[in-house]
Design an enzyme around this catalytic site. Structure first.
Site, PDB file in Angstrom:
ATOM      1  N   GLU A  46      28.345 -31.106  43.300  1.00 30.19           N
ATOM      2  CA  GLU A  46      29.185 -30.117  42.905  1.00 30.19           C
ATOM      3  C   GLU A  46      29.783 -30.002  41.377  1.00 30.19           C
ATOM      4  OE1 GLU A  46      30.002 -31.547  47.203  1.00 30.19           O
ATOM      5  OE2 GLU A  46      30.198 -32.576  45.223  1.00 30.19           O
ATOM      6  N   THR A  47      30.096 -28.613  41.094  1.00 33.62           N
ATOM      7  CA  THR A  47      30.451 -28.160  39.892  1.00 33.62           C
ATOM      8  C   THR A  47      31.677 -27.463  40.046  1.00 33.62           C
ATOM      9  OG1 THR A  47      28.424 -28.035  38.950  1.00 33.62           O
ATOM     10  CG2 THR A  47      29.833 -26.676  37.918  1.00 33.62           C
TER      11      THR A  47
END
Length: 277
Positions: A46-47
């Site tokens: 995830e970002t």
């Protein structure tokens, strides 16, 4: 355009032993396509992108992207994003921090060296259907006799969880991701402190729908906690170990207070700088 940026390690106080997260600060002017492109480029699970809140009671807003799309909620991005927001000078309006995300408003509390989020309500719960369970058994290369119980524990990403008898059973799994494709499967079992993690009560592994094992997973652990504590199969406070097979040492601290299950851990900053987007 330049944005402030941090990369942090979540569910660990030791760098490189938890689950990494990339966080872009002040991303209000960044188009959706650029957010998606950057998340694809980092190739992390995830970002996240910190933005001004639109809900009056929220302290900040976050958008959470995988390399393939956006999520309404995820656990380690929640804690990592909050850590970065605080490090950037964020001040909560009240005692607890309120994060706004696509899943709604998430409460976050600070306890000494840990951050904890209030587990959001389960969107899907109950026994796993026979057809899906058959795929899970085939993908985990297990028989029905190996399973203690199975349950949907979906609070946004789509997790289901399988309870095995021992941590050894969890750690020796070799999943067939081709069979599991499209399913998010968590596996949990009681830990034997004399054999495995000496500071943990449960061993957890999370197999994603995209075909890889997640190092440490807040949303999965939140759902598992709501299931196991709610059914009396776990005490109201415990520690889960995750990431062992991947060479990580994630520790997820779970505590039920009243009707709320809190899921937390340490967050460590690894990279601070700027990114051109």
């Amino acid at each position: 355009m330049m944005f402030s940026f941090q990369q942090v390690d979540v569910f660990t106080a030791t760098p490189l032993r938890g689950n990494p997260l990339a966080v872009v600060i002040g991303a209000d002017t960044l188009p959706d396509a650029q957010m998606a492109a950057f998340a694809h480029w980092t190739n992390l699970s995830e970002t996240t992108f910190l933005l001004r809140p639109t809900a009056p009671e929220a302290d900040y807003r976050v958008r959470i992207f995988t390399p393939k799309g956006e999520l309404p909620f995820a656990g380690h991005p929640t804690l990592g994003s909050c850590h970065v927001w605080l490090a950037a000078g964020g001040q909560p309006k009240a005692g607890e921090i309120i994060q706004q995300c696509a899943a709604g408003l998430i409460q976050i509390r600070r306890d000494n060296d840990r951050l904890s989020f209030a587990a959001p309500p389960l969107r899907r719960t109950g026994p796993v259907e026979a057809e899906t369970m058959a795929r899970v058994l085939a993908g985990l290369q297990l028989s029905a006799a190996d399973i203690v119980d199975a349950h949907w524990v979906d609070n946004g990403p789509g997790w289901l969880a399988v309870l095995l008898r021992s941590a050894d059973d969890v750690l020796t799994l070799r999943p067939d991701f081709a069979v599991l494709s499209g399913l998010r499967v968590g596996v949990v079992a009681p830990a034997d402190r004399s054999k495995t993690a000496r500071d943990a009560d449960f061993e957890v592994r999370g197999f994603t729908a995209a075909g890889f094992e997640d190092p440490v997973t807040g949303s999965l652990n939140a759902g598992i906690a709501q299931w196991l504590i709610g059914s009396g199969m776990a005490p109201p406070a415990y520690v889960a170990s995750q990431g062992t097979v991947l060479g990580r040492a994630g520790r997820v601290h779970v505590e039920k207070v009243g009707d709320t299950v809190w899921v937390g851990g340490a967050v460590t900053t690894c990279i601070t700088g700027h990114v051109a987007l």
